[in-house]
Design a protein around this motif. Structure first.
Motif: not given
Length: 186
Positions: A48-75
């Protein structure tokens, strides 16, 4: 060709592509499965590929997926600059509950590989930023978790002051944990 440097968190890598520049501009391979897996020393299959657009000062996170749904990411950052932060929540890790922070931008063209078992977040430093990241597992709403960006026990040094930070309603209500032992992010 990719240069991979392991961060202070085992299994988490900074990736730097070989960039070909001339008077016309530049070219580089932003992802090559064979080279990527060889650089980090293991097989990872992104789904899966995800894309976001954010304005200055926007903080997204700190997020994670648990258990069998955990995700490795390449940012990677397509436009602008962010402070990218990851926190190791692998209970068997010697760096459990420690974090790593770096700037990713369209200028430095660096990428960050984050293995399963980590929380991830980023703060937009430029006027705007476009961020793209690959995931090796599909998103599952029931498996999502997160921690508040200013959790006192993490002691993350954000590059903007709290008054400049913009959070979503959901991110503003995330846990401000003092004990991480119950978090199972893989």
């Amino acid at each position: 060709m990719i240069k991979a440097t392991e961060t202070k968190l085992k299994g988490c890598f900074i990736l730097e592509p070989e960039i070909f520049e001339d008077e016309r501009g530049y070219f580089f391979e932003s992802y090559n499965h064979r080279d990527f897996c060889e650089a980090i020393g293991r097989e990872v299959n992104f789904v899966q590929d995800n894309q976001s657009f954010s304005k200055q000062g926007v903080l997204r996170g700190l997020h994670f997926q648990k258990g069998e749904h955990a995700q490795a990411k390449l940012i990677q950052v397509l436009e602008g600059a962010i402070q990218d932060v990851v926190v190791d929540f692998r209970k068997d890790s010697p760096t459990f509950a420690r974090h790593f922070s770096m700037e990713l931008s369209d200028k430095n063209k660096k990428q960050l590989f984050v293995p399963r078992g980590f929380a991830h977040g980023f703060l937009t430093l430029s006027d705007t930023a476009k961020v793209m990241y690959k995931c090796d597992n599909y998103y599952n709403h029931k498996a999502e978790g997160g921690l508040h960006f200013d959790c006192p026990d993490l002691n993350i040094k954000w590059k903007l002051n709290k008054k400049e930070i913009v959070l979503s309603k959901k991110d503003s209500t995330l846990m401000r944990e003092r004990n991480f032992n119950h978090i199972d992010s893989r």
